[in-house]
Design a protein around this motif. Sequence first.
Motif, mmCIF file in Angstrom:
data_model
loop_
_atom_site.group_PDB
_atom_site.id
_atom_site.type_symbol
_atom_site.label_atom_id
_atom_site.label_comp_id
_atom_site.label_asym_id
_atom_site.label_seq_id
_atom_site.Cartn_x
_atom_site.Cartn_y
_atom_site.Cartn_z
ATOM 1 N N ARG A 123 0.828 -1.206 0.000
ATOM 2 C CA ARG A 123 0.000 0.000 0.000
ATOM 3 C C ARG A 123 0.861 1.253 0.000
ATOM 4 O O ARG A 123 0.466 2.287 -0.546
ATOM 5 N N GLU A 124 2.032 1.170 0.620
ATOM 6 C CA GLU A 124 2.915 2.320 0.705
ATOM 7 C C GLU A 124 3.786 2.477 -0.530
ATOM 8 O O GLU A 124 4.605 3.396 -0.611
ATOM 9 N N GLY A 125 3.630 1.577 -1.512
ATOM 10 C CA GLY A 125 4.445 1.635 -2.717
ATOM 11 C C GLY A 125 5.771 0.910 -2.533
ATOM 12 O O GLY A 125 6.125 0.473 -1.441
ATOM 13 N N GLY A 126 6.498 0.758 -3.626
ATOM 14 C CA GLY A 126 7.815 0.132 -3.543
ATOM 15 C C GLY A 126 7.805 -1.308 -4.007
ATOM 16 O O GLY A 126 6.838 -1.816 -4.569
ATOM 17 N N THR A 127 8.900 -1.981 -3.742
ATOM 18 C CA THR A 127 9.106 -3.358 -4.167
ATOM 19 C C THR A 127 8.188 -4.304 -3.406
ATOM 20 O O THR A 127 8.042 -4.178 -2.182
ATOM 21 N N PRO A 128 7.558 -5.261 -4.084
ATOM 22 C CA PRO A 128 6.757 -6.259 -3.365
ATOM 23 C C PRO A 128 7.581 -6.956 -2.286
ATOM 24 O O PRO A 128 8.789 -7.152 -2.430
ATOM 25 N N THR A 129 6.929 -7.329 -1.210
ATOM 26 C CA THR A 129 7.623 -7.922 -0.068
ATOM 27 C C THR A 129 8.416 -9.160 -0.461
ATOM 28 O O THR A 129 9.547 -9.353 0.001
ATOM 29 N N THR A 130 7.845 -10.013 -1.315
ATOM 30 C CA THR A 130 8.555 -11.238 -1.696
ATOM 31 C C THR A 130 9.885 -10.918 -2.367
ATOM 32 O O THR A 130 10.893 -11.583 -2.100
ATOM 33 N N GLU A 131 9.895 -9.897 -3.219
ATOM 34 C CA GLU A 131 11.144 -9.514 -3.883
ATOM 35 C C GLU A 131 12.141 -8.953 -2.877
ATOM 36 O O GLU A 131 13.348 -9.241 -2.946
ATOM 37 N N ALA A 132 11.646 -8.138 -1.949
ATOM 38 C CA ALA A 132 12.527 -7.558 -0.928
ATOM 39 C C ALA A 132 13.115 -8.651 -0.038
ATOM 40 O O ALA A 132 14.282 -8.573 0.365
ATOM 41 N N VAL A 133 12.319 -9.674 0.273
ATOM 42 C CA VAL A 133 12.824 -10.795 1.072
ATOM 43 C C VAL A 133 13.923 -11.531 0.309
ATOM 44 O O VAL A 133 14.969 -11.873 0.869
ATOM 45 N N ARG A 134 13.698 -11.786 -0.962
ATOM 46 C CA ARG A 134 14.705 -12.490 -1.765
ATOM 47 C C ARG A 134 16.005 -11.698 -1.857
ATOM 48 O O ARG A 134 17.085 -12.283 -1.932
ATOM 49 N N ASP A 135 15.887 -10.383 -1.817
ATOM 50 C CA ASP A 135 17.098 -9.546 -1.856
ATOM 51 C C ASP A 135 17.974 -9.753 -0.628
ATOM 52 O O ASP A 135 19.170 -9.448 -0.650
ATOM 53 N N THR A 136 17.399 -10.254 0.460
ATOM 54 C CA THR A 136 18.187 -10.532 1.668
ATOM 55 C C THR A 136 18.898 -11.880 1.587
ATOM 56 O O THR A 136 19.694 -12.215 2.455
ATOM 57 N N GLY A 137 18.552 -12.671 0.561
ATOM 58 C CA GLY A 137 19.129 -14.003 0.426
ATOM 59 C C GLY A 137 18.217 -15.120 0.883
ATOM 60 O O GLY A 137 18.554 -16.301 0.747
ATOM 61 N N SER A 138 17.055 -14.768 1.414
ATOM 62 C CA SER A 138 16.088 -15.777 1.856
ATOM 63 C C SER A 138 15.117 -16.105 0.722
ATOM 64 O O SER A 138 14.947 -15.343 -0.221
ATOM 65 N N GLU A 139 14.450 -17.240 0.860
ATOM 66 C CA GLU A 139 13.437 -17.622 -0.115
ATOM 67 C C GLU A 139 12.096 -17.024 0.275
ATOM 68 O O GLU A 139 11.812 -16.821 1.461
ATOM 69 N N SER A 140 11.252 -16.758 -0.732
ATOM 70 C CA SER A 140 9.946 -16.183 -0.441
ATOM 71 C C SER A 140 8.965 -16.509 -1.562
ATOM 72 O O SER A 140 9.347 -16.574 -2.730
ATOM 73 N N GLU A 141 7.713 -16.730 -1.176
ATOM 74 C CA GLU A 141 6.638 -16.968 -2.129
ATOM 75 C C GLU A 141 5.430 -16.137 -1.727
ATOM 76 O O GLU A 141 5.188 -15.895 -0.537
ATOM 77 N N PHE A 142 4.661 -15.715 -2.746
ATOM 78 C CA PHE A 142 3.413 -14.989 -2.500
ATOM 79 C C PHE A 142 2.236 -15.902 -2.777
ATOM 80 O O PHE A 142 2.214 -16.620 -3.778
ATOM 81 N N VAL A 143 1.251 -15.887 -1.882
ATOM 82 C CA VAL A 143 0.017 -16.640 -2.067
ATOM 83 C C VAL A 143 -1.147 -15.661 -1.990
ATOM 84 O O VAL A 143 -1.300 -14.958 -0.988
ATOM 85 N N ASN A 144 -1.924 -15.589 -3.045
ATOM 86 C CA ASN A 144 -3.114 -14.740 -3.017
ATOM 87 C C ASN A 144 -4.135 -15.389 -2.088
ATOM 88 O O ASN A 144 -4.666 -16.468 -2.382
ATOM 89 N N ALA A 145 -4.380 -14.760 -0.950
ATOM 90 C CA ALA A 145 -5.209 -15.401 0.075
ATOM 91 C C ALA A 145 -6.090 -14.395 0.790
ATOM 92 O O ALA A 145 -5.669 -13.288 1.121
ATOM 93 N N ASP A 146 -7.319 -14.816 1.025
ATOM 94 C CA ASP A 146 -8.283 -14.073 1.826
ATOM 95 C C ASP A 146 -8.405 -14.813 3.155
ATOM 96 O O ASP A 146 -8.797 -15.989 3.187
ATOM 97 N N VAL A 147 -8.083 -14.147 4.265
ATOM 98 C CA VAL A 147 -8.073 -14.847 5.562
ATOM 99 C C VAL A 147 -9.458 -15.282 6.003
ATOM 100 O O VAL A 147 -9.580 -16.112 6.912
ATOM 101 N N THR A 148 -10.499 -14.736 5.367
ATOM 102 C CA THR A 148 -11.845 -15.195 5.714
ATOM 103 C C THR A 148 -12.179 -16.524 5.033
ATOM 104 O O THR A 148 -13.241 -17.101 5.298
ATOM 105 N N ASP A 149 -11.288 -17.008 4.182
ATOM 106 C CA ASP A 149 -11.458 -18.288 3.482
ATOM 107 C C ASP A 149 -10.439 -19.290 4.032
ATOM 108 O O ASP A 149 -9.239 -19.170 3.753
ATOM 109 N N LEU A 150 -10.881 -20.253 4.781
ATOM 110 C CA LEU A 150 -9.984 -21.222 5.411
ATOM 111 C C LEU A 150 -9.139 -21.963 4.389
ATOM 112 O O LEU A 150 -7.949 -22.209 4.620
#
Length: 332
Positions: A123-150
């Motif tokens: 929301r604040e703009g900038g690089t998606p979190t998954t990309e920023a995490v990968r820049d640290t050397g860690s692995e990351s994946e994004f899952v499109n998820a609605d927490v109201t859906d189990l």
Amino acid sequence: MVVDLKATNSCHIITQVVDILSSALDPPPGDHRVSISNIVCDPLTLDRASSIGDPRTPPCGRSHTAVMTKRVFVDHAETMRMDCSGRTIVVTGGSSGIGRSIALTAAERGANVVVADLEQSPREGGTPTTEAVRDTGSESEFVNADVTDLEDLRRAAEVASELDGTFDAWVNNAGYGATDELTKTDAENWERSIETNLTGVYHGCLTAVESMLANGGGSIVNIASGAGVIGFLNSASYSAAKGGVIALTQQVAVDYAADGIRVNAVSPGFTDTEMLRQDTHDGTESYAEKKTPMRRTGTPEEVADTVVFLVSDSASFITGENVRVDGGYTVQ
């Protein structure tokens, strides 16, 4: 480590003194927080905690004798056992705000991160979190998820397990902030707030516990709020939901402690995020700065540090707690 140093000097060179003290300490590598407190000038007394670059000087402009206490907090991963190397953490609502900071802080400590959110872009703009995490050397994946859906969250758990065979921690952070006083709270707002802020946490806890029971334990952190601890103005649905999160945290913690699953809550106060700026009533930011004893809003990073502590081995005997990160707001 906490180091207290006192120096006497003129107010107009306090900043120089702080710089000299910082260099002299030469702390070990890691994350360092520096604050200035108890700057006392005769006849003016200033009680101030600020960043190193923003000391307060007397408005009169004269040179007074000042007594300065400088506290240096050294947060060193190895010393504090907050190393998350080899762990996989799921963060709901991890694209923006506090969730994004949790994901990045965990990654900086060596964790792999699965971000479960409705939107990938912050929301604040900038690089998606998954990309920023990968820049640290860690692995990351994004899952499109609605927490109201189990089932969405169960899918996030599957992705996390595929990253490293299992996952070690789950952070229920996703939330919905729009709220009002009771007589202005319609059914739609009530239902959305409860579904996102409380039922979403129930779904996250259920998903995490199901996996952790099969894998020998883990850690869950639920993001509650100071609004769940005391009454917040104009916050009927939000306060009700967050109070429920704190109660659910304690209940799940008791049920599964013997299974090696720790469950804690973190209750932020007013925190500098897009949710605070965009989803709250006009004047909330200035109200927060005035009413919070520390006279400022918190930062997402301050909340994230607490969350990462709770999922780390440093908190191995802590469960069922609600840690308030609110600058003293709820203890007034």
